[in-house]
Structures are given as C-alpha cells and as structure tokens.
Scaffold this motif. Structure first.
Motif, mmCIF file in Angstrom:
data_model
loop_
_atom_site.group_PDB
_atom_site.id
_atom_site.type_symbol
_atom_site.label_atom_id
_atom_site.label_comp_id
_atom_site.label_asym_id
_atom_site.label_seq_id
_atom_site.Cartn_x
_atom_site.Cartn_y
_atom_site.Cartn_z
ATOM 1 N N ASN A 120 0.796 -1.229 0.000
ATOM 2 C CA ASN A 120 0.000 0.000 0.000
ATOM 3 C C ASN A 120 0.829 1.281 0.000
ATOM 4 O OD1 ASN A 120 -2.346 -1.590 0.144
ATOM 5 N ND2 ASN A 120 -2.076 -1.752 2.353
ATOM 6 N N GLU A 121 2.039 1.200 -0.431
ATOM 7 C CA GLU A 121 2.825 2.431 -0.448
ATOM 8 C C GLU A 121 2.278 3.368 -1.527
ATOM 9 O OE1 GLU A 121 6.897 1.935 -1.501
ATOM 10 O OE2 GLU A 121 6.465 0.553 -3.113
ATOM 11 N N SER A 122 2.497 4.629 -1.288
ATOM 12 C CA SER A 122 1.972 5.612 -2.225
ATOM 13 C C SER A 122 3.013 5.906 -3.296
ATOM 14 C CB SER A 122 1.616 6.887 -1.471
ATOM 15 O OG SER A 122 2.772 7.401 -0.855
ATOM 16 N N ARG A 123 2.573 6.619 -4.297
ATOM 17 C CA ARG A 123 3.498 6.984 -5.366
ATOM 18 C C ARG A 123 4.523 7.962 -4.846
ATOM 19 N NH1 ARG A 123 -1.329 7.173 -9.765
ATOM 20 N NH2 ARG A 123 -2.602 7.344 -7.910
ATOM 21 N N SER A 124 5.713 7.814 -5.319
ATOM 22 C CA SER A 124 6.783 8.613 -4.733
ATOM 23 C C SER A 124 7.730 9.107 -5.809
ATOM 24 C CB SER A 124 7.575 7.745 -3.756
ATOM 25 O OG SER A 124 8.141 6.655 -4.455
ATOM 26 N N ILE A 125 8.585 10.012 -5.388
ATOM 27 C CA ILE A 125 9.773 10.312 -6.184
ATOM 28 C C ILE A 125 10.934 9.700 -5.419
ATOM 29 C CG2 ILE A 125 11.233 12.099 -7.179
ATOM 30 C CD1 ILE A 125 8.864 14.014 -6.962
ATOM 31 N N ASP A 126 11.607 8.760 -6.038
ATOM 32 C CA ASP A 126 12.740 8.128 -5.377
ATOM 33 C C ASP A 126 14.007 8.919 -5.662
ATOM 34 O OD1 ASP A 126 10.948 6.218 -4.655
ATOM 35 O OD2 ASP A 126 11.690 4.667 -6.000
ATOM 36 N N VAL A 127 14.789 9.106 -4.625
ATOM 37 C CA VAL A 127 16.110 9.698 -4.798
ATOM 38 C C VAL A 127 17.114 8.564 -4.668
ATOM 39 C CG1 VAL A 127 17.754 11.417 -3.973
ATOM 40 C CG2 VAL A 127 15.302 11.853 -3.784
ATOM 41 N N ILE A 128 17.902 8.357 -5.695
ATOM 42 C CA ILE A 128 18.765 7.183 -5.755
ATOM 43 C C ILE A 128 20.228 7.591 -5.815
ATOM 44 C CG2 ILE A 128 19.379 5.169 -7.160
ATOM 45 C CD1 ILE A 128 16.368 5.273 -8.096
ATOM 46 N N ASP A 129 21.024 6.952 -4.982
ATOM 47 C CA ASP A 129 22.469 7.131 -5.030
ATOM 48 C C ASP A 129 22.994 6.332 -6.220
ATOM 49 O OD1 ASP A 129 25.237 6.781 -4.751
ATOM 50 O OD2 ASP A 129 25.113 7.152 -2.594
ATOM 51 N N VAL A 130 23.572 7.038 -7.163
ATOM 52 C CA VAL A 130 23.983 6.401 -8.407
ATOM 53 C C VAL A 130 25.060 5.342 -8.172
ATOM 54 C CG1 VAL A 130 25.058 6.829 -10.638
ATOM 55 C CG2 VAL A 130 23.389 8.437 -9.731
ATOM 56 N N ASN A 131 25.908 5.577 -7.179
ATOM 57 C CA ASN A 131 27.037 4.679 -6.981
ATOM 58 C C ASN A 131 26.652 3.375 -6.302
ATOM 59 O OD1 ASN A 131 29.115 6.529 -8.001
ATOM 60 N ND2 ASN A 131 28.402 7.794 -6.296
ATOM 61 N N THR A 132 25.599 3.392 -5.532
ATOM 62 C CA THR A 132 25.193 2.186 -4.831
ATOM 63 C C THR A 132 23.883 1.623 -5.363
ATOM 64 O OG1 THR A 132 23.957 3.439 -3.177
ATOM 65 C CG2 THR A 132 26.279 2.992 -2.712
ATOM 66 N N GLY A 133 23.078 2.477 -5.980
ATOM 67 C CA GLY A 133 21.775 2.045 -6.446
ATOM 68 C C GLY A 133 20.714 2.092 -5.359
ATOM 69 N N ASP A 134 21.110 2.508 -4.150
ATOM 70 C CA ASP A 134 20.156 2.570 -3.040
ATOM 71 C C ASP A 134 19.206 3.759 -3.186
ATOM 72 O OD1 ASP A 134 21.369 0.411 -1.893
ATOM 73 O OD2 ASP A 134 22.650 1.608 -0.552
ATOM 74 N N ILE A 135 17.995 3.535 -2.753
ATOM 75 C CA ILE A 135 17.070 4.658 -2.630
ATOM 76 C C ILE A 135 17.406 5.361 -1.323
ATOM 77 C CG2 ILE A 135 14.659 5.339 -2.350
ATOM 78 C CD1 ILE A 135 13.899 2.892 -4.018
ATOM 79 N N VAL A 136 17.952 6.552 -1.407
ATOM 80 C CA VAL A 136 18.411 7.217 -0.189
ATOM 81 C C VAL A 136 17.312 8.019 0.477
ATOM 82 C CG1 VAL A 136 20.867 7.240 -0.707
ATOM 83 C CG2 VAL A 136 19.426 9.054 -1.604
ATOM 84 N N CYS A 137 16.337 8.471 -0.281
ATOM 85 C CA CYS A 137 15.142 9.031 0.338
ATOM 86 C C CYS A 137 14.032 9.110 -0.688
ATOM 87 C CB CYS A 137 15.408 10.389 0.989
ATOM 88 S SG CYS A 137 15.610 11.749 -0.148
#
Length: 449
Positions: free
Chosen positions: A340-357
């Motif tokens: 049930n998560e809502s739509r988001s804008i993901d901020v991604i660290d390019v070097n790790t691929g992690d969603i940082v916020c």
DNA sequence: CTCTTTTTTACAATA
DNA sequence: TATTGTCCAAAAAGAG
C-alpha cells in the motif's frame, strides 16, 4: 468477462485506422483527423508518457534508464580546490568526497514538500526546463504544444505560447542562451523551432516532410559549438547548426531516438538513446553512419518506454552530486516494496543504487513523470499529469519533526517498538526502516494536533 | 532479417 | 461505485 475480448478488439480498431492513415500519409487527411479530434481535449491526462533518462544500468525495471555524459576520469586529489577544479573539468570526485557532498542534498530533499503548483494547460506537462539565470523561472511545455514561462514566486506574470492542440507535444525544450526569451523546442508536430515568449513568430529550424511518420523526440543544443542535435521517431539523428542548416542526418538507431545530449564539457561528444535497447556515443565531427559510434552501450530493455502502465519515468541527475530522482508507481516486483505504499519520487544514489530518500506529499498523490533540479540542486520541479510542481525544503516540517522526535525520545519510545523487525537486516536498511517508521508515527501525531 | 498485425496495460475520466 | 478508452506506444507475434 465475456465482453472483454470484444471490447479489446473494438478498441484496437482505432490505432489501426490511424496506422493506415499514416502509411497513406496525405497531409490533408492528417489535418482532417486532427480536426476530428476536438472531442479528445482532456484525454491526455493519463500518466502514460513517462520516460526514463538516467545513468546506464543503474535501475533495472521494465524500462531501463540510459544516459550519462559525464566523463569517467579518475582523480586523486583530496583538497577542496582540487576537487572544484576537477568538477569544473567534469571529473568525478572520489567516494568519500562524493558522499559528503550528497548528504546535505539528501537532507534537503527528504524535507521537500510541494511548494508551488501550476496547471496552465489542458494537457499533460511533457517538458520542463529551468531558466539559465533566473532562479525561480521555468519554461514548461505541454502535450498540446502550449508553453509557459513561469516564475513560481510571482502570480502576476506568466508568458504563454499556444500550441496546436493534439499532436503538438513538446518533447524537448532548451533555453537559448543567446536570447533568454526564446527556447529551442522539438515537437511531435514535426518541427524543430526557436519559439519566442515575447510574442514574436517562432523560427522553424527544421521541419519533417511527414509529421505523422517522422516526429522529433529529443533535442539538445551546444552553444559553444553552435550545434543542435535532434532525434526522431524512426531512429534518425540530425545535426543542425544553430541557425537550422542541416550538417548531417543519419539513421543511427533502429528505432525511435528517445534522447540525445551533448556532453557539457566536450561539445563534440553526443550521447543518444533509443528504444532499440542501446545508448551510443558519437563524435559529431565524424559521423557517417551507425558504424561511426565511439561506443555502444547495450541494454536488455529499451532505454525508454512511454507505454501506458510501464514503470518508466523521466529521471534526472542532481546537478551537484551523484544522485538521481525518478517518479515511481508502487510496484510489487520492485525491491523494497511496501504494501500500500503511495506513489513517490525516489532519490537514488547512483554509486550504490540505493534509494536514499523518497519525496512525497499528500497534496500531490499523482504519478510524477518528469523531474528537473534547479541549478543549485535544492529545488525540484516535477510534472504530475497536467500539473507542474515545485518541491522545496520545508523547514517548518523539519523543525516540528525534530521536536517530536525529541519528545518521543523523552517519553521513552524506543526505536525497536516502532517497528517489528523480520529477521536480520543490514544495518543501513534497518536504520532506513526505523527512520520511516519513526516519521510515520510523527506524521500521525502531527495530524492529531 | 524486415515489415505488418495483434496484444499489452493500469490508470483516470465518465457514467 | 462500475465501465470505458487511452496512445501520434511498445512488445510480441505473424508474414514474407
């Protein structure tokens, strides 16, 4: 559902009709269909035109992102002056430096809320570009070819350029640094033009012979080289002078060219991406054909997808550090999916691929399909259907959250009460989850007040 | 391989 | 709340 198949087949007749039209391709016929389509004034609101333009291979979704024009030159310098020098040369800073550069921006972005909105069009927003010098001004293009010059700190002033309606979609937009009242545009209506916000007639730089078959999907301008690159719907890339003279035109891709871009530090280097699953690098001074590519990056999926329902969204780099942002529809198959998560804008660290916020606001529930950072990297402009949004750090919210955190801490709410952990997780993940759970609690508390 | 035809999709506008 | 139609798409399947 007995009627389903029937419905589907009936439904599909329409594209065929269009397709047949296209192959016959008389311009008069085309005009007729365009005129007949007045009924479809509001049909462009579906979020089906999301596009991906990211660094190669970072995301693996249904559609794969693609473009990075940053030269990959290593460096060993540690001090700030060297760092700035290297940055100005387009070199990437080292890991430690990169991380510390990212942190303040991640903090700003996690606190970002919708700050201003504009909905001046009857069709979706398809292009956003920040003004090169004025910090609160953007040019925004729509699916119908309309454009505005929008100062989000002023309500009294908005320059508007009317488009042709259906089929006028602005696919790419670039401010002309030689005259900031004008913008270069590429359009589905088959035109590359220099449009003027002061009311002057647009200058057509290049026009398709048959805009129902060949339209323009991508554009970039190098003002140091005085060159314009254009990508079209069937795989051609065209190099024009800034005045519109054709320098060359080659079919460099098998299918639609979804993006083309000059390297800002090297004005003869161009990257192109295509639905043919490739990204290619070119020296524009010596392009003779497909074999002239300096480098080809292959993907297992198209670099771009505009199909209704695909997970694609048009992502962009942060101007200062290796972060990208991309709007996303909740996807069960996506790593880290929360029910049930809502739509988001993901901020991604390019070097790790992690969603940082993630950037979210209950005021903006729709799917974000376009994102562009301002030059400072602290303000984000997005498109959500027919709306343009400005995300800005909300210090008030941050202050309240911190106060709340403190209060909860004093009340003895332990972090492990905030979330039920399922087995062992990597520390980083756990801290992210705690953070999220904490924030949710705080948000709920704030709501009560 | 290329060219053509059919199938796909989940959202939002409409009823 | 159920139904319908997108969309100058793109993947997949079919035809030569």
């Amino acid at each position: 559902m007995p009627g389903a198949t029937q419905r589907k087949t009936r439904k599909r007749m329409k594209p065929y009709e269009n397709g047949a039209d296209q192959s016959e391709s008389t311009s008069s016929k085309r005009k007729e269909t365009a005129e007949n389509d007045e009924r479809s004034k509001r049909k462009d609101t579906a979020e089906n035109d999301e596009r991906i333009k990211i660094c190669s291979g970072v995301l693996t979704r249904k559609t794969i992102p693609a473009i990075s024009v940053t030269p990959l030159i290593g460096n060993n310098s540690q001090n700030l002056v060297h760092h700035m020098h290297n940055t100005s040369l387009g070199r990437r800073p080292q890991n430690t430096m990169r991380k510390s550069l990212c942190q303040p921006f991640v903090r700003i972005l996690s606190n970002a809320k919708v700050y201003r909105t504009a909905s001046p069009f009857d069709r979706r927003v398809t292009a956003i570009e920040w003004h090169p010098t004025h910090p609160t001004v953007l040019a925004i293009g729509s699916k119908g070819g309309d454009m505005i010059l929008w100062d989000y700190e002023r309500t009294d002033k908005q320059e508007f350029i009317s488009g042709i309606g259906k089929g006028g979609s602005i696919t790419s937009l670039k401010f002309n640094v030689d005259n900031l009242n004008t913008v270069y545009t590429s359009s589905v209506s088959g035109k590359i033009s220099l449009q003027d916000f002061t009311g002057r007639q647009p200058k057509i730089l290049y026009e398709s012979s048959d805009w129902t078959r060949y339209w323009y999907c991508a554009l970039d301008v190098s003002f140091t080289a005085g060159l314009v690159t254009v990508g079209d719907s069937v795989g051609n890339t065209i190099l024009l002078s800034q005045e519109g003279k054709v320098l060359w035109k080659h079919k460099l891709h098998k299918q639609k060219v979804t993006h083309c871009e000059f390297n800002p530090q090297c004005d003869w280097l161009v990257a192109t991406s295509s639905v043919d699953k490739t990204v290619k690098l070119w020296d524009v001074r010596m392009v003779k054909g497909t074999e002239s590519a300096l480098h080809v990056l292959n993907h297992d999926k198209p670099v771009n997808s505009a199909f209704n329902g695909s997970f694609g969204a048009y992502a962009t780099w942060h101007p200062m550090c290796d972060l990208i942002v991309v709007g996303r529809y909740p996807d069960q198959n996506f790593p880290g999916y929360v029910a049930n998560e809502s739509r988001s804008i993901d901020v991604i660290d390019v070097n790790t691929g992690d969603i940082v916020c993630q950037i979210k606001d209950s005021k903006a529930p729709g799917l974000i399909s376009l994102n562009k950072f301002n030059h400072g990297g602290d303000v984000l402009a997005s498109s959500m259907g027919v709306n343009a949004l400005i995300w800005h750090e909300n210090l008030e919210i941050e202050r309240k959250q911190q106060a709340m955190m403190e209060e909860m801490r004093l009340n003895g709410v332990k972090p492990n009460e905030a979330t039920q952990s399922q087995g062992r997780r990597r520390p980083q993940q756990r801290s992210n989850r705690l953070d999220a759970a904490m924030k949710a609690k705080i948000a709920a508390k704030l709501k009560q007040q």
